[in-house]
Design a protein around this motif. Sequence first.
Motif, PDB file in Angstrom:
ATOM      1  N   ASP A 180       0.862  -1.180   0.000  1.00 13.05           N
ATOM      2  CA  ASP A 180       0.000   0.000   0.000  1.00 13.05           C
ATOM      3  C   ASP A 180       0.902   1.234   0.000  1.00 13.05           C
ATOM      4  O   ASP A 180       1.555   1.538   1.003  1.00 13.05           O
ATOM      5  CB  ASP A 180      -0.911  -0.007   1.232  1.00 13.05           C
ATOM      6  CG  ASP A 180      -1.939   1.116   1.184  1.00 13.05           C
ATOM      7  OD1 ASP A 180      -1.998   1.834   0.172  1.00 13.05           O
ATOM      8  OD2 ASP A 180      -2.676   1.280   2.177  1.00 13.05           O
ATOM      9  N   PHE A 181       0.922   1.943  -1.139  1.00 14.22           N
ATOM     10  CA  PHE A 181       1.890   3.022  -1.327  1.00 14.22           C
ATOM     11  C   PHE A 181       1.211   4.370  -1.543  1.00 14.22           C
ATOM     12  O   PHE A 181       0.166   4.467  -2.182  1.00 14.22           O
ATOM     13  CB  PHE A 181       2.783   2.713  -2.537  1.00 14.22           C
ATOM     14  CG  PHE A 181       3.629   1.489  -2.356  1.00 14.22           C
ATOM     15  CD1 PHE A 181       4.892   1.573  -1.802  1.00 14.22           C
ATOM     16  CD2 PHE A 181       3.150   0.236  -2.719  1.00 14.22           C
ATOM     17  CE1 PHE A 181       5.681   0.449  -1.625  1.00 14.22           C
ATOM     18  CE2 PHE A 181       3.925  -0.903  -2.547  1.00 14.22           C
ATOM     19  CZ  PHE A 181       5.189  -0.794  -1.997  1.00 14.22           C
ATOM     20  N   GLN A 182       1.866   5.396  -1.012  1.00 15.23           N
ATOM     21  CA  GLN A 182       1.442   6.779  -1.212  1.00 15.23           C
ATOM     22  C   GLN A 182       2.622   7.559  -1.785  1.00 15.23           C
ATOM     23  O   GLN A 182       3.778   7.325  -1.396  1.00 15.23           O
ATOM     24  CB  GLN A 182       0.989   7.406   0.118  1.00 15.23           C
ATOM     25  CG  GLN A 182      -0.193   6.688   0.754  1.00 15.23           C
ATOM     26  CD  GLN A 182      -0.449   7.172   2.170  1.00 15.23           C
ATOM     27  OE1 GLN A 182       0.388   7.814   2.791  1.00 15.23           O
ATOM     28  NE2 GLN A 182      -1.629   6.859   2.680  1.00 15.23           N
ATOM     29  N   LEU A 183       2.313   8.490  -2.670  1.00 14.09           N
ATOM     30  CA  LEU A 183       3.365   9.209  -3.382  1.00 14.09           C
ATOM     31  C   LEU A 183       3.380  10.690  -3.042  1.00 14.09           C
ATOM     32  O   LEU A 183       2.331  11.314  -2.867  1.00 14.09           O
ATOM     33  CB  LEU A 183       3.182   9.053  -4.892  1.00 14.09           C
ATOM     34  CG  LEU A 183       3.012   7.629  -5.429  1.00 14.09           C
ATOM     35  CD1 LEU A 183       2.830   7.662  -6.933  1.00 14.09           C
ATOM     36  CD2 LEU A 183       4.212   6.782  -5.047  1.00 14.09           C
ATOM     37  N   LYS A 184       4.587  11.243  -2.980  1.00 18.15           N
ATOM     38  CA  LYS A 184       4.769  12.677  -2.853  1.00 18.15           C
ATOM     39  C   LYS A 184       5.341  13.181  -4.172  1.00 18.15           C
ATOM     40  O   LYS A 184       6.305  12.613  -4.709  1.00 18.15           O
ATOM     41  CB  LYS A 184       5.724  13.004  -1.702  1.00 18.15           C
ATOM     42  CG  LYS A 184       5.915  14.496  -1.496  1.00 18.15           C
ATOM     43  CD  LYS A 184       6.848  14.787  -0.311  1.00 18.15           C
ATOM     44  CE  LYS A 184       7.022  16.289  -0.143  1.00 18.15           C
ATOM     45  NZ  LYS A 184       7.936  16.614   1.000  1.00 18.15           N
ATOM     46  N   LEU A 185       4.771  14.269  -4.700  1.00 22.90           N
ATOM     47  CA  LEU A 185       5.159  14.791  -6.007  1.00 22.90           C
ATOM     48  C   LEU A 185       6.055  16.022  -5.868  1.00 22.90           C
ATOM     49  O   LEU A 185       6.034  16.724  -4.852  1.00 22.90           O
ATOM     50  CB  LEU A 185       3.917  15.126  -6.823  1.00 22.90           C
ATOM     51  CG  LEU A 185       2.905  13.976  -6.978  1.00 22.90           C
ATOM     52  CD1 LEU A 185       1.708  14.441  -7.774  1.00 22.90           C
ATOM     53  CD2 LEU A 185       3.564  12.766  -7.638  1.00 22.90           C
ATOM     54  N   ARG A 186       6.802  16.292  -6.912  1.00 19.91           N
ATOM     55  CA  ARG A 186       7.753  17.389  -6.889  1.00 19.91           C
ATOM     56  C   ARG A 186       7.067  18.755  -6.808  1.00 19.91           C
ATOM     57  O   ARG A 186       7.489  19.635  -6.053  1.00 19.91           O
ATOM     58  CB  ARG A 186       8.649  17.327  -8.131  1.00 19.91           C
ATOM     59  CG  ARG A 186       9.778  18.344  -8.140  1.00 19.91           C
ATOM     60  CD  ARG A 186      10.653  18.159  -9.367  1.00 19.91           C
ATOM     61  NE  ARG A 186      11.187  16.816  -9.436  1.00 19.91           N
ATOM     62  CZ  ARG A 186      12.249  16.390  -8.755  1.00 19.91           C
ATOM     63  NH1 ARG A 186      12.878  17.221  -7.933  1.00 19.91           N
ATOM     64  NH2 ARG A 186      12.678  15.146  -8.876  1.00 19.91           N
ATOM     65  N   VAL A 192      -0.797  11.133  -3.575  1.00 17.53           N
ATOM     66  CA  VAL A 192      -1.369  10.169  -4.520  1.00 17.53           C
ATOM     67  C   VAL A 192      -1.349   8.790  -3.872  1.00 17.53           C
ATOM     68  O   VAL A 192      -0.286   8.258  -3.545  1.00 17.53           O
ATOM     69  CB  VAL A 192      -0.587  10.138  -5.846  1.00 17.53           C
ATOM     70  CG1 VAL A 192      -1.193   9.088  -6.787  1.00 17.53           C
ATOM     71  CG2 VAL A 192      -0.588  11.499  -6.506  1.00 17.53           C
ATOM     72  N   ASN A 193      -2.525   8.213  -3.666  1.00 15.52           N
ATOM     73  CA  ASN A 193      -2.649   6.857  -3.123  1.00 15.52           C
ATOM     74  C   ASN A 193      -2.767   5.874  -4.287  1.00 15.52           C
ATOM     75  O   ASN A 193      -3.702   5.976  -5.084  1.00 15.52           O
ATOM     76  CB  ASN A 193      -3.885   6.743  -2.235  1.00 15.52           C
ATOM     77  CG  ASN A 193      -3.817   7.669  -1.032  1.00 15.52           C
ATOM     78  OD1 ASN A 193      -2.862   7.630  -0.272  1.00 15.52           O
ATOM     79  ND2 ASN A 193      -4.832   8.508  -0.865  1.00 15.52           N
ATOM     80  N   ILE A 194      -1.828   4.938  -4.382  1.00 10.09           N
ATOM     81  CA  ILE A 194      -1.903   3.988  -5.502  1.00 10.09           C
ATOM     82  C   ILE A 194      -2.306   2.586  -5.038  1.00 10.09           C
ATOM     83  O   ILE A 194      -2.542   1.703  -5.868  1.00 10.09           O
ATOM     84  CB  ILE A 194      -0.577   3.913  -6.278  1.00 10.09           C
ATOM     85  CG1 ILE A 194       0.525   3.288  -5.428  1.00 10.09           C
ATOM     86  CG2 ILE A 194      -0.172   5.266  -6.789  1.00 10.09           C
ATOM     87  CD1 ILE A 194       1.722   2.867  -6.245  1.00 10.09           C
ATOM     88  N   GLY A 195      -2.365   2.360  -3.723  1.00  8.04           N
ATOM     89  CA  GLY A 195      -2.666   1.013  -3.253  1.00  8.04           C
ATOM     90  C   GLY A 195      -1.490   0.095  -3.522  1.00  8.04           C
ATOM     91  O   GLY A 195      -0.346   0.432  -3.241  1.00  8.04           O
ATOM     92  N   GLY A 196      -1.755  -1.070  -4.110  1.00 11.50           N
ATOM     93  CA  GLY A 196      -0.699  -2.038  -4.393  1.00 11.50           C
ATOM     94  C   GLY A 196       0.003  -1.779  -5.712  1.00 11.50           C
ATOM     95  O   GLY A 196      -0.331  -0.858  -6.452  1.00 11.50           O
ATOM     96  N   VAL A 197       0.982  -2.620  -6.012  1.00 15.92           N
ATOM     97  CA  VAL A 197       1.807  -2.422  -7.206  1.00 15.92           C
ATOM     98  C   VAL A 197       1.260  -3.185  -8.418  1.00 15.92           C
ATOM     99  O   VAL A 197       1.911  -3.242  -9.457  1.00 15.92           O
ATOM    100  CB  VAL A 197       3.271  -2.857  -6.946  1.00 15.92           C
ATOM    101  CG1 VAL A 197       3.908  -1.969  -5.903  1.00 15.92           C
ATOM    102  CG2 VAL A 197       3.339  -4.328  -6.528  1.00 15.92           C
ATOM    103  N   GLU A 198       0.059  -3.727  -8.301  1.00 14.10           N
ATOM    104  CA  GLU A 198      -0.532  -4.396  -9.460  1.00 14.10           C
ATOM    105  C   GLU A 198      -1.207  -3.356 -10.359  1.00 14.10           C
ATOM    106  O   GLU A 198      -1.634  -2.294  -9.902  1.00 14.10           O
ATOM    107  CB  GLU A 198      -1.549  -5.471  -9.015  1.00 14.10           C
ATOM    108  CG  GLU A 198      -2.781  -4.935  -8.308  1.00 14.10           C
ATOM    109  CD  GLU A 198      -2.551  -4.605  -6.859  1.00 14.10           C
ATOM    110  OE1 GLU A 198      -3.451  -3.967  -6.256  1.00 14.10           O
ATOM    111  OE2 GLU A 198      -1.478  -4.961  -6.327  1.00 14.10           O
ATOM    112  N   ASN A 199      -1.270  -3.669 -11.663  1.00 11.76           N
ATOM    113  CA  ASN A 199      -1.944  -2.811 -12.652  1.00 11.76           C
ATOM    114  C   ASN A 199      -1.415  -1.380 -12.660  1.00 11.76           C
ATOM    115  O   ASN A 199      -2.169  -0.413 -12.839  1.00 11.76           O
ATOM    116  CB  ASN A 199      -3.465  -2.781 -12.404  1.00 11.76           C
ATOM    117  CG  ASN A 199      -4.093  -4.150 -12.449  1.00 11.76           C
ATOM    118  OD1 ASN A 199      -3.738  -4.978 -13.288  1.00 11.76           O
ATOM    119  ND2 ASN A 199      -5.021  -4.414 -11.527  1.00 11.76           N
ATOM    120  N   LEU A 200      -0.123  -1.230 -12.486  1.00 11.75           N
ATOM    121  CA  LEU A 200       0.463   0.109 -12.414  1.00 11.75           C
ATOM    122  C   LEU A 200       0.293   0.891 -13.723  1.00 11.75           C
ATOM    123  O   LEU A 200       0.042   2.099 -13.710  1.00 11.75           O
ATOM    124  CB  LEU A 200       1.947   0.018 -12.062  1.00 11.75           C
ATOM    125  CG  LEU A 200       2.274  -0.388 -10.623  1.00 11.75           C
ATOM    126  CD1 LEU A 200       3.778  -0.539 -10.445  1.00 11.75           C
ATOM    127  CD2 LEU A 200       1.723   0.631  -9.641  1.00 11.75           C
TER     128      LEU A 200
END
Length: 239
Positions: A180-186, A192-200
């Motif tokens: 379960d991953f969350q992203l910080k942008l420049r 940004v919440n992406i959940g898991g690494v499937e269907n990226l």
Amino acid sequence: MKVNWNYIKLMFLLLLLLGVYAFSGVRHQSKKIVKTKVEFLGEDNLFITQQMVNKLLIQNLGSLTNVPKDALVLNKVEKVLEANKMVKSAQVYLTVNGELISKIVQRKPLGRIQGNSNFYLDDEGKRMPLSSNHSARVPIITGKITDSSLQNCFAFLNFINSDDFLKKNIIGIHIADENDFQLKLRLEDYVVNIGGVENLKAKFNNYKAFYSKAIKDKALGSYKAVSLEYNNQVVCTKI
């Protein structure tokens, strides 16, 4: 009996050539190493410098200058270099002029883990120590750091590095859970919440479409969170 002078001349020439070859081989083997040289292949991120390489060799093998060329075991030199945690691979060879050339490929970090212990995750999914000589500009990874979560993070980092848009814009990854991953942008303040690494691929195709439209509408500043967790949807939370 008639003497075959052509045959004698040919035999003499062959003996002469063998003598010259043997003499040059002995001279070559008796030459000493006059200089060491280090070449770094690939990117210019010098986590290890030429001075550090020379020091490493001296500490483990002593000074290599003036050592007879036939006394040096090149495979041993390569193993000494590859034992350094910043080195991915090393190739060592001698030139006819007595130069010892070391060609080194350094490890390549994809992300920097920041937590109870700090280290890089390299392009083989292995832990790599930080360097006092150089700091890589890679995404900062925080959160729940385990072997399992780092495996998923490695898959995600590989995906980011294959996409110029993501590589340019993602500066931080927070691991909320093992998958379960969350992203910080420049440039943007929202998470940004992406959940898991499937269907990226599908998730980020949707995000790029959202991002392009939001720029045209000048609406990016009105969001505090963007979720890509749901199939074929971008769910936004406004400030």
